[in-house]
Scaffold this motif. Structure first.
Motif, PDB file in Angstrom:
ATOM      1  N   LEU A   1       0.835  -1.198   0.000  1.00  0.00           N
ATOM      2  CA  LEU A   1       0.000   0.000   0.000  1.00  0.00           C
ATOM      3  C   LEU A   1       0.871   1.249   0.000  1.00  0.00           C
ATOM      4  O   LEU A   1       1.980   1.242   0.529  1.00  0.00           O
ATOM      5  N   ARG A   2       0.344   2.273  -0.584  1.00  0.00           N
ATOM      6  CA  ARG A   2       0.937   3.606  -0.471  1.00  0.00           C
ATOM      7  C   ARG A   2      -0.087   4.414   0.314  1.00  0.00           C
ATOM      8  O   ARG A   2      -1.248   4.502  -0.086  1.00  0.00           O
ATOM      9  N   VAL A   3       0.322   4.948   1.461  1.00  0.00           N
ATOM     10  CA  VAL A   3      -0.596   5.620   2.371  1.00  0.00           C
ATOM     11  C   VAL A   3      -0.168   7.073   2.556  1.00  0.00           C
ATOM     12  O   VAL A   3       0.975   7.352   2.913  1.00  0.00           O
TER      13      VAL A   3
ATOM     14  N   GLY B   1       0.638  14.954   5.911  1.00  0.00           N
ATOM     15  CA  GLY B   1       1.363  15.234   4.670  1.00  0.00           C
ATOM     16  C   GLY B   1       2.440  14.196   4.410  1.00  0.00           C
ATOM     17  O   GLY B   1       2.994  14.110   3.324  1.00  0.00           O
ATOM     18  N   GLU B   2       2.745  13.399   5.424  1.00  0.00           N
ATOM     19  CA  GLU B   2       3.736  12.335   5.296  1.00  0.00           C
ATOM     20  C   GLU B   2       3.170  11.204   4.432  1.00  0.00           C
ATOM     21  O   GLU B   2       1.967  11.046   4.303  1.00  0.00           O
ATOM     22  N   GLU B   3       4.087  10.424   3.862  1.00  0.00           N
ATOM     23  CA  GLU B   3       3.684   9.297   3.021  1.00  0.00           C
ATOM     24  C   GLU B   3       4.409   8.052   3.499  1.00  0.00           C
ATOM     25  O   GLU B   3       5.579   8.114   3.858  1.00  0.00           O
ATOM     26  N   GLN B   4       3.702   6.927   3.511  1.00  0.00           N
ATOM     27  CA  GLN B   4       4.301   5.654   3.905  1.00  0.00           C
ATOM     28  C   GLN B   4       4.012   4.621   2.831  1.00  0.00           C
ATOM     29  O   GLN B   4       2.951   4.652   2.211  1.00  0.00           O
ATOM     30  N   LYS B   5       4.962   3.714   2.650  1.00  0.00           N
ATOM     31  CA  LYS B   5       4.762   2.584   1.752  1.00  0.00           C
ATOM     32  C   LYS B   5       5.083   1.341   2.543  1.00  0.00           C
ATOM     33  O   LYS B   5       6.053   1.324   3.300  1.00  0.00           O
ATOM     34  N   GLY B   6       4.261   0.322   2.381  1.00  0.00           N
ATOM     35  CA  GLY B   6       4.558  -0.914   3.087  1.00  0.00           C
ATOM     36  C   GLY B   6       3.550  -1.986   2.767  1.00  0.00           C
ATOM     37  O   GLY B   6       2.562  -1.757   2.070  1.00  0.00           O
TER      38      GLY B   6
ATOM     39  N   GLY C   1      -7.521   0.809  13.086  1.00  0.00           N
ATOM     40  CA  GLY C   1      -6.581   1.180  12.033  1.00  0.00           C
ATOM     41  C   GLY C   1      -5.931  -0.025  11.379  1.00  0.00           C
ATOM     42  O   GLY C   1      -6.420  -1.142  11.478  1.00  0.00           O
ATOM     43  N   ILE C   2      -4.806   0.247  10.719  1.00  0.00           N
ATOM     44  CA  ILE C   2      -4.099  -0.805   9.980  1.00  0.00           C
ATOM     45  C   ILE C   2      -2.659  -0.929  10.457  1.00  0.00           C
ATOM     46  O   ILE C   2      -2.142  -0.021  11.120  1.00  0.00           O
ATOM     47  N   LYS C   3      -2.036  -2.052  10.111  1.00  0.00           N
ATOM     48  CA  LYS C   3      -0.611  -2.251  10.401  1.00  0.00           C
ATOM     49  C   LYS C   3       0.109  -2.503   9.091  1.00  0.00           C
ATOM     50  O   LYS C   3      -0.307  -3.339   8.297  1.00  0.00           O
ATOM     51  N   LEU C   4       1.185  -1.766   8.892  1.00  0.00           N
ATOM     52  CA  LEU C   4       2.027  -1.939   7.710  1.00  0.00           C
ATOM     53  C   LEU C   4       3.383  -2.483   8.141  1.00  0.00           C
ATOM     54  O   LEU C   4       3.869  -2.179   9.223  1.00  0.00           O
ATOM     55  N   LEU C   5       3.995  -3.272   7.270  1.00  0.00           N
ATOM     56  CA  LEU C   5       5.371  -3.700   7.452  1.00  0.00           C
ATOM     57  C   LEU C   5       6.187  -2.808   6.525  1.00  0.00           C
ATOM     58  O   LEU C   5       6.040  -2.883   5.302  1.00  0.00           O
ATOM     59  N   ILE C   6       6.965  -1.900   7.116  1.00  0.00           N
ATOM     60  CA  ILE C   6       7.713  -0.940   6.302  1.00  0.00           C
ATOM     61  C   ILE C   6       9.207  -1.236   6.380  1.00  0.00           C
ATOM     62  O   ILE C   6       9.680  -1.842   7.332  1.00  0.00           O
TER      63      ILE C   6
ATOM     64  N   ARG D   1      15.960  -2.706   7.513  1.00  0.00           N
ATOM     65  CA  ARG D   1      15.248  -3.657   8.357  1.00  0.00           C
ATOM     66  C   ARG D   1      13.751  -3.390   8.241  1.00  0.00           C
ATOM     67  O   ARG D   1      13.344  -2.298   7.881  1.00  0.00           O
ATOM     68  N   GLU D   2      12.980  -4.425   8.550  1.00  0.00           N
ATOM     69  CA  GLU D   2      11.530  -4.269   8.472  1.00  0.00           C
ATOM     70  C   GLU D   2      10.991  -3.956   9.860  1.00  0.00           C
ATOM     71  O   GLU D   2      11.486  -4.459  10.868  1.00  0.00           O
ATOM     72  N   GLU D   3       9.989  -3.090   9.882  1.00  0.00           N
ATOM     73  CA  GLU D   3       9.410  -2.647  11.137  1.00  0.00           C
ATOM     74  C   GLU D   3       7.901  -2.535  10.977  1.00  0.00           C
ATOM     75  O   GLU D   3       7.416  -2.131   9.918  1.00  0.00           O
ATOM     76  N   GLU D   4       7.155  -2.889  12.025  1.00  0.00           N
ATOM     77  CA  GLU D   4       5.698  -2.739  11.985  1.00  0.00           C
ATOM     78  C   GLU D   4       5.323  -1.302  12.319  1.00  0.00           C
ATOM     79  O   GLU D   4       5.881  -0.707  13.223  1.00  0.00           O
ATOM     80  N   LEU D   5       4.357  -0.782  11.573  1.00  0.00           N
ATOM     81  CA  LEU D   5       3.876   0.574  11.809  1.00  0.00           C
ATOM     82  C   LEU D   5       2.358   0.524  11.908  1.00  0.00           C
ATOM     83  O   LEU D   5       1.684   0.065  10.991  1.00  0.00           O
ATOM     84  N   SER D   6       1.823   0.971  13.043  1.00  0.00           N
ATOM     85  CA  SER D   6       0.369   1.033  13.218  1.00  0.00           C
ATOM     86  C   SER D   6      -0.119   2.415  12.826  1.00  0.00           C
ATOM     87  O   SER D   6       0.438   3.420  13.272  1.00  0.00           O
ATOM     88  N   LEU D   7      -1.145   2.448  11.974  1.00  0.00           N
ATOM     89  CA  LEU D   7      -1.720   3.721  11.536  1.00  0.00           C
ATOM     90  C   LEU D   7      -3.213   3.738  11.840  1.00  0.00           C
ATOM     91  O   LEU D   7      -3.964   2.942  11.288  1.00  0.00           O
TER      92      LEU D   7
END
Length: 157
Positions: free
Chosen positions: A100-102, A107-112, A121-126, A136-142
């Motif tokens: 996903l591209r979020v 104004g920030e952008e995340q891809k994961g 919300g959702i969890k991305l592996l970024i 390294r891969e890290e979990e990000l909760s949005l």
């Protein structure tokens, strides 16, 4: 009298073939005296053209039978395209495992990679890259409240 959005939403939900299908959005616009009604539906396993046609016919027949509606209208029922932003937790759910591209409200952008969908919300592996080190891969909760829009990234690998 004009056609009300909630009327269309109710009709769309009523005519979905089963519980695996769901309403994404109803868009309405007036163009030169005609109402254009766009109904976007989706399904956990994807929507067929045949299902869109059946739902469209059913909604159209009910609207035409309603004598209080005298306005001309154009009705379109389809599924959201690949470039259409995800709008509901159920749409996120069917895209678990995809990139996903979020865009965030900040104004920030995340891809994961979407790895989980929760109530809030959702969890991305970024991928986090630090200078001179291997990524390294890290979990990000949005939380949904911080998400402006999310689009599935199509890979043709």
């Amino acid at each position: 009298m004009g056609i009300q959005r909630h009327t269309i939403e109710d009709l769309a939900k009523k005519h979905l073939p089963d519980d695996s299908h769901f309403l994404v959005e109803v868009k309405m616009e007036d163009k030169s005296g005609k109402s254009k009604i766009m109904v976007l539906i989706d399904a956990d396993q994807g929507v067929t053209i045949d299902t869109c046609a059946r739902v469209s016919r059913a909604i159209g027949e009910e609207l035409e039978a309603d004598e209080s509606i005298v306005d001309a209208f154009v009705l379109e029922v389809s599924s959201p395209g690949l470039d259409y932003p995800l709008a509901t937790p159920r749409q996120y759910q069917k895209n678990v495992g995809r990139e996903l591209r979020v865009w965030l409200q900040s104004g920030e952008e995340q891809k994961g990679k979407l790895i989980a969908v929760e109530e809030s919300g959702i969890k991305l592996l970024i991928k986090v890259k630090e200078k001179g080190k291997k990524a390294r891969e890290e979990e990000l909760s949005l939380p949904y409240s911080e998400i402006k829009k999310s689009i599935v990234q199509v890979s043709f690998k």
